[in-house]
Design an enzyme around this catalytic site. Structure first.
Site, mmCIF file in Angstrom:
data_model
loop_
_atom_site.group_PDB
_atom_site.id
_atom_site.type_symbol
_atom_site.label_atom_id
_atom_site.label_comp_id
_atom_site.label_asym_id
_atom_site.label_seq_id
_atom_site.Cartn_x
_atom_site.Cartn_y
_atom_site.Cartn_z
ATOM 1 N N SER A 46 -31.082 -1.529 55.577
ATOM 2 C CA SER A 46 -30.567 -0.445 54.745
ATOM 3 C C SER A 46 -31.298 0.866 55.015
ATOM 4 O O SER A 46 -30.693 1.937 54.953
ATOM 5 C CB SER A 46 -30.647 -0.811 53.263
ATOM 6 O OG SER A 46 -31.954 -1.201 52.910
ATOM 7 N N GLU A 47 -32.603 0.812 55.328
ATOM 8 C CA GLU A 47 -33.354 1.986 55.772
ATOM 9 C C GLU A 47 -34.432 1.587 56.766
ATOM 10 O O GLU A 47 -34.947 0.464 56.720
ATOM 11 C CB GLU A 47 -34.021 2.724 54.596
ATOM 12 C CG GLU A 47 -33.145 3.732 53.882
ATOM 13 C CD GLU A 47 -32.425 3.125 52.700
ATOM 14 O OE1 GLU A 47 -31.546 3.786 52.134
ATOM 15 O OE2 GLU A 47 -32.742 1.965 52.360
ATOM 16 N N THR A 48 -34.753 2.535 57.637
ATOM 17 C CA THR A 48 -35.873 2.395 58.565
ATOM 18 C C THR A 48 -36.811 3.571 58.352
ATOM 19 O O THR A 48 -36.373 4.722 58.250
ATOM 20 C CB THR A 48 -35.391 2.357 60.023
ATOM 21 O OG1 THR A 48 -34.592 1.189 60.224
ATOM 22 C CG2 THR A 48 -36.552 2.335 60.997
#
Length: 292
Positions: A46-48
């Site tokens: 979902s996020e990096t």
């Protein structure tokens, strides 16, 4: 093409393959925006988090979802600082270690709690909560979530502690678990209102340690349902606090098979609230990726 070292860290859990997975690039210096987005899409979390040098703080963290950059991310911050401490890239000692990170939401504090030489919990400061004006019809909201108005526990409320989210209460865990949102409709709603997503919650929980059970939908960011969300639960904590001190644990991720726990602390002083969210993390992957 060049090779970049990446990690995958499960945040808000101490067990692999639970909680919310985040990509982490501990040395992102020299990467362009397009390359960061390319890596984020390939990692497909979902996020990096991309860690960079900062002139304002101990480090800079930039956060990319598959749909683009976001100013702040709770679980990716927990993942990044867990990895930084684990890899020996930040100085840590027994007890509470305090750092400052530069983000798209400003310079915010991070605490890394170490016990017997191991990272026990990472907590991050969020922006002072802003309660945003919105006139979203409760009937429309119910239809978009795939439920009926009578199952909602009041009108939606928009709050931001760095990432604006819409909070929607449900009267029961059964109804929250049965939601089948209209994702294109939610994407249109969030885009029109400038929201990152919709955070649905109920006071009924599965874990006796938790105060609320939540689900977060963010199709506008390319995330139909996020497993466990730090920033959204920070906003929820500010909403539930009602201007008073509050410490709660929020459970999330059960509906996607990745249960996790977010610890939220709200301190109210002189009409101003300070919000922190935190949790555990575990590294599940180390490797190299090509970019360019």
């Amino acid at each position: 093409m060049k090779s970049v070292e990446v990690l995958k860290v499960d945040a808000f859990t101490n067990r692999p393959y639970r909680g919310n997975p985040a990509g982490v690039v501990l040395d992102a210096e020299g990467l362009g925006d397009g390359e960061m987005l390319q890596l984020a899409r390939e990692l497909n979390t979902s996020e990096t988090a991309f860690v960079l040098p900062s002139r304002k703080a101990d480090l800079m963290a930039r956060f990319f979802a598959p749909g683009g950059e976001v100013p702040l991310c709770g679980h990716a911050t927990v993942a990044a600082f867990h990895a930084l401490a684990e890899e020996g890239l930040v100085p840590i000692r027994e007890g509470v270690n305090r750092f400052r990170q530069e983000t798209g939401a400003g310079v915010l504090g991070v605490e890394v709690r170490v016990r017997e030489g191991r990272v026990e919990r990472v907590s991050m400061e969020q922006r002072p909560p802003r309660f945003l004006s919105t006139e979203i019809d409760i009937g429309r909201m119910a239809r978009l979530l795939g439920t009926e108005t009578r199952h909602l526990a009041g009108p939606p409320c928009a709050v931001s502690t760095g990432l604006p989210v819409l909070l929607v209460g449900l009267k029961s865990l059964k109804k929250l678990s049965s939601l089948r949102p209209d994702m294109p409709g939610l994407k249109t709603l969030c885009g029109g209102e400038g929201l990152a997503g919709v955070h649905c919650f109920t006071a009924e929980t599965l874990n006796p340690e938790a105060r609320v059970h939540a689900r977060f939908f963010a199709p506008a960011l390319g995330i139909p349902e996020d497993p466990v969300t730090g920033t959204a639960n920070g906003s929820l904590g500010a909403y539930l606090a009602g201007g008073k001190d509050l410490e709660i644990a929020c459970e999330q991720g059960y509906s996607v098979g990745r249960p996790g726990l977010v610890f939220v602390e709200v301190k109210a002083r002189g009409g101003r609230m300070r919000v922190k969210v935190g949790g555990n993390a575990v590294t599940v992957l180390r490797g190299d990726m090509l970019v360019g």
